[in-house]
Motif scaffolding. Structure first.
Motif, mmCIF file in Angstrom:
data_model
loop_
_atom_site.group_PDB
_atom_site.id
_atom_site.type_symbol
_atom_site.label_atom_id
_atom_site.label_comp_id
_atom_site.label_asym_id
_atom_site.label_seq_id
_atom_site.Cartn_x
_atom_site.Cartn_y
_atom_site.Cartn_z
ATOM 1 N N HIS B 206 52.401 -96.166 -61.322
ATOM 2 C CA HIS B 206 53.656 -95.700 -61.884
ATOM 3 C C HIS B 206 54.349 -96.969 -62.337
ATOM 4 N N THR B 207 53.935 -97.444 -63.498
ATOM 5 C CA THR B 207 54.281 -98.754 -64.025
ATOM 6 C C THR B 207 53.667 -99.849 -63.133
ATOM 7 N N ARG B 208 53.983 -99.795 -61.846
ATOM 8 C CA ARG B 208 53.314 -100.705 -60.918
ATOM 9 C C ARG B 208 52.179 -99.962 -60.213
ATOM 10 N N LEU B 209 51.261 -100.711 -59.677
ATOM 11 C CA LEU B 209 50.163 -100.096 -58.939
ATOM 12 C C LEU B 209 50.677 -99.720 -57.552
ATOM 13 N N LEU B 210 50.648 -98.418 -57.246
ATOM 14 C CA LEU B 210 51.222 -97.983 -55.970
ATOM 15 C C LEU B 210 50.184 -97.980 -54.865
ATOM 16 N N ALA B 211 48.955 -97.693 -55.206
ATOM 17 C CA ALA B 211 47.919 -97.635 -54.181
ATOM 18 C C ALA B 211 46.564 -97.715 -54.847
ATOM 19 N N LEU B 212 45.585 -98.226 -54.103
ATOM 20 C CA LEU B 212 44.220 -98.246 -54.605
ATOM 21 C C LEU B 212 43.286 -98.180 -53.409
ATOM 22 N N ASP B 213 42.666 -97.025 -53.225
ATOM 23 C CA ASP B 213 41.809 -96.861 -52.060
ATOM 24 C C ASP B 213 40.954 -95.605 -52.228
ATOM 25 N N THR B 214 40.130 -95.328 -51.222
ATOM 26 C CA THR B 214 39.383 -94.067 -51.278
ATOM 27 C C THR B 214 40.368 -92.936 -50.989
ATOM 28 N N ALA B 215 40.019 -91.752 -51.409
ATOM 29 C CA ALA B 215 40.906 -90.608 -51.202
ATOM 30 C C ALA B 215 41.172 -90.435 -49.710
ATOM 31 N N GLU B 216 40.113 -90.625 -48.934
ATOM 32 C CA GLU B 216 40.227 -90.425 -47.499
ATOM 33 C C GLU B 216 41.241 -91.387 -46.874
ATOM 34 N N ARG B 217 41.119 -92.629 -47.243
ATOM 35 C CA ARG B 217 42.025 -93.621 -46.643
ATOM 36 C C ARG B 217 43.451 -93.455 -47.144
ATOM 37 N N LEU B 218 43.587 -92.990 -48.372
ATOM 38 C CA LEU B 218 44.939 -92.740 -48.864
ATOM 39 C C LEU B 218 45.600 -91.646 -48.041
ATOM 40 N N ARG B 219 44.814 -90.641 -47.696
ATOM 41 C CA ARG B 219 45.347 -89.553 -46.866
ATOM 42 C C ARG B 219 45.813 -90.067 -45.526
ATOM 43 N N ARG B 220 44.972 -90.901 -44.932
ATOM 44 C CA ARG B 220 45.298 -91.415 -43.597
ATOM 45 C C ARG B 220 46.554 -92.247 -43.630
ATOM 46 N N ARG B 221 46.718 -92.918 -44.766
ATOM 47 C CA ARG B 221 47.868 -93.792 -44.855
ATOM 48 C C ARG B 221 49.162 -92.977 -44.762
ATOM 49 N N PHE B 222 49.131 -91.785 -45.264
ATOM 50 C CA PHE B 222 50.354 -90.992 -45.280
ATOM 51 C C PHE B 222 50.407 -89.922 -44.216
ATOM 52 N N PHE B 223 49.262 -89.447 -43.849
ATOM 53 C CA PHE B 223 49.256 -88.327 -42.913
ATOM 54 C C PHE B 223 48.368 -88.710 -41.750
ATOM 55 N N ARG B 224 48.918 -88.672 -40.549
ATOM 56 C CA ARG B 224 48.089 -88.968 -39.394
ATOM 57 C C ARG B 224 47.085 -87.839 -39.228
ATOM 58 N N ARG B 225 45.966 -88.141 -38.595
ATOM 59 C CA ARG B 225 44.930 -87.109 -38.451
ATOM 60 C C ARG B 225 45.379 -86.077 -37.433
ATOM 61 N N ARG B 226 45.190 -84.846 -37.783
ATOM 62 C CA ARG B 226 45.560 -83.789 -36.845
ATOM 63 C C ARG B 226 44.367 -82.873 -36.640
ATOM 64 N N ILE B 227 44.272 -82.414 -35.359
ATOM 65 C CA ILE B 227 43.161 -81.540 -34.995
ATOM 66 C C ILE B 227 43.682 -80.118 -34.860
ATOM 67 N N ILE B 228 42.949 -79.190 -35.421
ATOM 68 C CA ILE B 228 43.349 -77.797 -35.300
ATOM 69 C C ILE B 228 42.381 -77.104 -34.336
ATOM 70 N N VAL B 229 42.932 -76.501 -33.300
ATOM 71 C CA VAL B 229 42.086 -75.726 -32.386
ATOM 72 C C VAL B 229 42.420 -74.253 -32.588
ATOM 73 N N GLN B 230 41.433 -73.518 -33.054
ATOM 74 C CA GLN B 230 41.636 -72.084 -33.311
ATOM 75 C C GLN B 230 41.232 -71.318 -32.047
ATOM 76 N N LEU B 231 42.200 -70.570 -31.487
ATOM 77 C CA LEU B 231 41.926 -69.820 -30.256
ATOM 78 C C LEU B 231 41.988 -68.326 -30.526
#
Ligand SMILES: Nc1ncnc2c1ncn2[C@@H]1O[C@H](COP(=O)(O)OP(=O)(O)OP(=O)(O)O)[C@@H](O)[C@H]1O
Ligand SMILES: [Mg+2]
Lengths: 270, 309
Positions: B206-231
């Protein structure tokens, strides 16, 4: 390689040019309009104004110079001398053909490609700027030149058809040939080069059109200078003029390559 | 080895800054997704990298050539798909391609033209005027033009923009083929799914480079990993048992699902399941919460706009 590229540009331009009705009309019909109009004026002048024009001050200097250049002309009656003077303007008048065709065709060939984005794609290839400019200029200048020569032929035919055949000898002089075969090609090249560069640099299609309009002014100046006898164009002067314009062609190409700024073509008219 | 490298690349147009201080490197054979909203400077960056315009600051090296200096050699080694197809409508597909191919000194242009017309599925229509082509066909022809000289590096500016899903799918399929051939591809797009499907890494600009990484790592950068347990069903005993586990950092629920953040989302899983089962819970499944790349992207752009104001 360069020659091959220029030839390819040329062939592609022609393929586009002659499938475009508008340009095809300009190239084929405009010369006839120019010649027809010129002859019409001369005919009207000789028919209705003949004697009175002889005494018009404007032509006096030119007539004097004509007599100096072609002493044999004094055998002719006054009104025919004037007719020779007017018909002799035709060599420069014909220069309007390549310049007017350049105005329309050179602009068209750049404007169209700029708008469609093909010029950007073309500039992404290893084509050199000068090859592109020269190819485009030649693509327009060659048909324009051929049409000018055809027009010159038609002019001579019409002149004899009007019963002025015996005057042709005074009109078709060394200067006439030099104009037709040296000056006209040089002018045609210059017009196209300026037309192509001008419209490439222009900020929008209208700017391109306006820039092209300017090409035609020097030709009018030339006609004006000759007909009023300010300068009499002897064969050697025409030769010098052709040479100068030939050099101008070369300089324009060099300057255009610098000025052309491939970048401005890519970036503008988005 | 990096085949595209930029150093503080910047470009101004009068008062507007289109691209500012972009420094990045793309490995040979990589497909880099170049994402950004309208006016973010994607086209400008691509034009600089393809040697079409010069940077106003910084520089770029592509395939060993300074993009603002060795333009001619650069153009022999890179291919460019411009944002508009830029074809001659009144010429046939073949004639179009032949024309552009004729400017490359080192190729057998006739056979290359045939090869790519066939590859793009345009052989049947090779002698038709391009003006009558559909948008998808034009785009494939433009792609053929970008490829006709076998470039090592390919710049694609929004290759699927404005195409219907089928045509876009075809173009994506072609890009996959090119990727398998080992070409380096710099792909600008608005389509995040497309970027994720095709690209090894993703740059957000966005005019400047905001991020450059794999999609997976970009996700981790913003969203902590969460586990879903379906009961089957969620009751107080299970809740209590889970809450007591030392490695559970955060706990939430959604219907009969538990949404958990664990100290180590891989290793703690067996313990977690054991505890739930012992508390009488019946586990249907354990999975990881997926965040669409779009959320990452939107957060990046939003943060950037906040920084600006
Ligand atoms: N020739 C130009 N003159 C002035 N401003 C320009 C020019 N070219 C680009 N810009 C500006 O630079 C910025 C970046 O434009 P660019 O075309 O690179 O964006 P983009 O990411 O490709 O956008 P889009 O998704 O709409 O294609 C925009 O603000 C644009 O207005
Ligand atoms: Mg763009």
């Amino acid at each position: 390689m360069s020659r091959r590229r220029i030839r390819n540009i040329l062939l592609k331009e022609w393929a586009l040019l002659f499938t475009d009705l508008n340009s095809a009309f300009v190239i084929t019909l405009l010369p006839f309009l120019v010649v027809g109009q010129g002859i019409l004026y001369i005919w009207l002048a000789s028919r209705f104004a003949g004697e009175s024009m002889l005494t018009t001050q404007v032509f006096q200097t030119a007539l004097q110079k004509l007599v100096e250049a072609i002493p044999g002309i004094t055998q002719l009656p006054g009104n025919e001398q004037l007719l020779v003077l007017l018909l002799s303007q035709f060599n420069f008048f014909l220069l309007l053909i390549p310049t007017m065709i350049a105005m329309s065709v050179a602009t068209f060939s750049i404007v169209d490609e700029k708008l469609s984005g093909s010029l950007e794609a073309l500039l992404a290839t290893p084509v050199r700027t000068w090859e592109l400019l020269l190819g485009k200029a030649l693509a327009g200048a060659i048909p324009a030149l051929v049409m000018t020569w055809i027009s010159a032929g038609i002019f001579l035919l019409v002149v004899s058809g009007l019963g002025w055949g015996e005057l042709i000898g005074f009109v078709v002089t060394t200067g006439w040939f030099l104009t037709l075969f040296l000056l006209t090609p040089a002018v045609a090249m210059l017009s196209f080069m300026l037309g192509v560069t001008g419209s490439a640099r222009a900020k929008d299609p209208r700017g391109a059109q306006n820039a092209a309009l300017l090409i035609i002014l020097p030709v009018f100046a030339l006609i004006g200078i000759q007909i009023t006898g300010i300068v009499w164009f002897t064969p050697s002067l025409i030769l010098v003029l052709a040479l100068a314009i030939g050099i101008a062609d070369f300089i324009t190409l060099r300057a255009a390559v610098r000025l052309f700024g491939r970048e401005s073509i890519v970036v503008q008219w988005r | 080895m990096a085949i595209i490298e930029t150093f503080d690349l910047s470009r101004r147009f009068g008062k507007t800054t289109a691209v500012e201080d972009v420094t990045l490197a793309v490995e040979a054979g990589e497909v880099l997704g170049f994402l950004g909203p309208n006016g973010a400077g994607k086209t400008t960056t691509i034009r600089i990298l393809a040697g079409m315009i010069a940077p106003t600051k910084g520089y770029a090296i592509v395939a060993g050539h300074r993009t603002d200096r060795d333009v001619e050699q650069l153009h022999e080694t890179v291919g460019m798909l411009t944002q508009t197809p830029g074809l001659y409508d009144r010429l046939s597909a073949r004639r179009n391609l032949e024309y552009f191919a004729s400017f490359y000194p080192s190729i057998e242009s006739q056979s290359q033209v045939e090869k790519y017309i066939k590859l793009m599925g345009l052989w049947e229509r090779r002698d038709s005027k391009v003006g009558a082509f559909s948008k998808g066909m034009k785009q494939r022809l433009a792609l053929a033009r970008a490829l006709v000289h076998e470039p090592k590096v390919l710049f694609l500016d929004e290759p699927t923009a404005g195409l219907d899903p089928e045509a876009a799918g075809e173009v994506r399929e072609l890009i996959r083929t090119l990727r398998e051939e080992g070409r380096t591809i710099f792909l600008s797009t608005h389509n995040l799914n497309e970027a994720e499907m095709l690209c090894s890494r993703i740059a957000v600009i966005h005019t400047r480079l905001l991020a450059l990484d794999t999609a997976e790592r970009l996700r981790r950068r913003f969203f902590r990993r969460r586990i879903i347990v379906q009961l089957e069903s969620l009751d107080a005993r299970v809740r209590e048992a889970v809450r007591k586990l030392p490695f559970v950092q955060e706990m939430g629920e959604e219907g009969s699902q538990l949404i958990l953040e664990l100290s180590d989302s891989e290793r703690n899983r067996p313990e977690l399941v054991k505890a739930i089962v012992e508390a009488g819970g019946r586990v249907i499944g354990v999975s990881e919460k997926q965040y669409p790349l779009e959320d990452v992207y939107l957060r990046l752009i939003r943060e950037e706009s906040q920084n600006e104001s």
